[in-house]
Scaffold this active site. Structure first.
Site, short mmCIF file in Angstrom:
data_model
loop_
_atom_site.label_atom_id
_atom_site.label_comp_id
_atom_site.label_asym_id
_atom_site.label_seq_id
_atom_site.Cartn_x
_atom_site.Cartn_y
_atom_site.Cartn_z
CB SER A 90 -0.95 0.02 1.20
OG SER A 90 -0.23 -0.05 2.42
CB SER A 91 2.70 3.23 1.60
OG SER A 91 3.15 2.54 2.76
N GLY A 92 5.25 2.97 -0.04
CA GLY A 92 6.69 2.77 -0.04
C GLY A 92 7.37 3.99 0.53
NE ARG A 93 8.75 2.43 5.33
CZ ARG A 93 8.89 2.68 6.61
NH1 ARG A 93 8.67 3.89 7.08
NH2 ARG A 93 9.25 1.73 7.44
CB ALA A 129 7.21 -12.59 -0.98
CG HIS A 147 9.71 -11.80 2.00
ND1 HIS A 147 9.32 -13.02 2.49
CD2 HIS A 147 8.58 -11.04 1.93
CE1 HIS A 147 8.01 -13.01 2.71
NE2 HIS A 147 7.55 -11.81 2.40
CG ASP A 148 7.59 -7.01 3.07
OD1 ASP A 148 7.45 -8.25 3.15
OD2 ASP A 148 6.69 -6.25 2.64
CD GLN A 154 -3.46 -2.43 4.93
OE1 GLN A 154 -3.55 -3.10 3.90
NE2 GLN A 154 -2.32 -2.33 5.63
#
Length: 491
Positions: free
Chosen positions: A12-15, A81, A236-237, A305
């Site tokens: 849903s987001s990146g930074r 992933a 992989h987060d 969400q």
């Protein structure tokens, strides 16, 4: 002290987050440099990621960093992933990147397992069956496109490639493909053959901590970017988030990486791919420094969400939690991992319909919907912790909740109460901290995983939730069992 840049991209987001080791070497200081939205889009009935947009946002974030005085840094990239990119012999994308929630793999597992049993695949790979796993995505992908692919890489591998020109398959993300053989620690030739693929269509497997190289000189000049050395981190987060768990080595602990998904598990030095583990749908994803993440996927905060999205973001997450606190607990319950919640047209209507079909009243307010989600997640966590202790034959004394869900005080306390376990919440920035910690270990600023976790524990305030008595829990659990059974009978 060196500058370390974490590129952390979720569904849903990146930074881009800058990290530095404080002078006292007891904590990592973080500064968010750039944030952007992310989502898949629907085109002609299929859902896709815009990876060109993600690359452009990384470049934009690096430009901001240079304007703020960062002239040199190391950089690591993590994302979700299972999703992959097909590249031709010139390194160009052959097709847009499918999003894992796309419905094309709905019946793929049943079709593929007519050729090889589920037990055989699990014995080889140790990876839980999910309809969106790369194995099934590739199984239904257009065979002509697959035959044209010179290389198949995962999304973060592709972003590294765009920055450096160097191809790899990083192991923590590659393991989620359900194509790596646990015994051989490489791609499984029989599974590749079932897909009509060859080992040479994949790049070399690369471990976290490897120094990949510098930014492409042309890219750096064209966009006026800092000098960056790219370090392969757990791409992989969840793997980065587990590095970021502030656990003490002498304690028996489990974790929930709580975000869009809730990943609940333990860290092991060996995989556990028994029949019992397969039947409970636990996975053995490869982790940093030779570890395995023995965990279960739970639908997670995706559900809230989606509720928030359907209200046009009229409520913040904190406001949704506050509305839930005001509602009577455990009045509405749904089995979070039912496939109906994977990507419904309307999450709110799907929850209401599930409640109706399991003999419950329907939650008719936003507060009741939020309460239903949080109560159901807490009970799902309790079930999974009990499974986990049985499968590993070890008692778990502490549950670490990291990621965005660590900020949800209601859900943390509900989990402590339902599971009767000590919950330590934080850091919410576990993924970025884990990403940066691996970079620090690679450059020698930190000496290993244990020191990194000690430093992370000192970097943020942690909140401890002690289990409280839960009156009426026996009745709630009996009703919960009935609800799950009814859904099981229908599916």
């Amino acid at each position: 002290m060196n500058n370390y840049m974490a590129v952390d991209i979720g569904a849903s987001s990146g930074r881009l987050v800058k990290g530095k080791l404080h002078r006292d070497r007891q904590r990592i200081e973080l500064q968010e440099i750039h944030r952007f939205r992310n989502s898949f889009t629907e085109t002609e009935g299929h859902h896709y990621w815009d990876v060109d947009y993600l690359f452009a946002e990384i470049v934009k974030g690096l430009q901001k960093a240079k304007k703020e005085g960062v002239n040199a840094c190391t950089l690591g990239i993590d994302t979700w992933a299972v999703d992959y990119v097909l590249l031709d012999e010139n390194g160009k994308r052959i097709h847009e990147v499918y999003a894992y929630r796309d419905g094309r793999t709905k019946n793929a597992p049943d079709r593929l397992h007519q050729s090889i049993s589920r037990a055989e695949v699990y014995s080889r790979t140790g990876i839980q069956e999910q309809p969106f796993n790369t194995l099934y995505q590739l199984y239904v992908h257009d065979r002509a496109q697959l035959s044209r692919a010179d290389k198949i890489v995962m999304v973060p591998d592709y972003l590294y490639y765009r920055l450096t020109g160097k191809l790899m398959n990083e192991v923590t993300n590659a393991s989620t493909m359900q194509l790596l053989n646990l015994a051989g620690r490489d791609f499984d030739e029989e599974l590749l053959s079932l897909l009509g693929l060859r080992r040479e269509q994949f790049a070399r497997l690369t471990e976290p901590g490897v120094k990949l190289g510098t930014l492409s000189p042309d890219l750096q000049r064209e966009h006026d970017l800092p000098g960056c050395e790219l370090i392969v981190i757990p791409t992989h987060d969840t793997a980065s988030a587990v590095v970021g768990v502030p656990a003490q080595a002498h304690k028996s602990w489990a974790y929930i990486s709580s975000g869009t998904w809730s990943l609940l598990g333990v860290e092991r030095s060996t995989p556990l791919n028994s029949g019992e583990a397969m039947n409970a749908n636990y996975t053995n994803e490869w982790g940093a420094y030779g570890t395995y993440r023995f965990l279960k996927n739970i639908m997670g905060l995706w559900m809230i969400q989606e509720v928030r999205r359907e209200t046009q973001d009229a409520y913040s997450y904190a406001e949704l939690a506050e509305l839930a606190v005001r509602e009577k607990p455990f009045q509405h319950l749904v089995p979070c991992n039912d496939q109906r919640f994977l990507n419904p047209r309307s999450m709110m209507e799907e929850i209401r319909d599930c409640c109706h079909k399991t003999g419950q009243s329907s939650p008719d307010t936003i507060g009741k919907l939020a309460r239903c989600i949080f109560d159901s997640l807490a009970l799902t966590y309790k079930d999974s912790l009990e499974e986990l202790q049985g499968l590993t034959e070890r008692r778990i004394d502490t549950l670490h909740i990291v990621g965005g869900g660590a900020n949800n005080e209601l859900l943390c306390q509900l989990t402590a109460d339902a599971a009767q376990i000590e919950v330590i919440a934080g850091p919410s920035e576990a993924t970025a901290l884990g990403n940066i910690a691996v970079q620090m270990i690679s450059t020698g600023e930190l000496q290993g995983l244990e020191e990194a976790r000690n430093v992370i524990a000192g970097s943020v305030p942690l909140k401890i939730y002690h289990p409280r008595p839960a009156p009426g829990m026996d009745d709630i659990e009996a009703r919960w069992k009935q609800i799950k059974a009814r859904i099981g009978q229908r599916s």
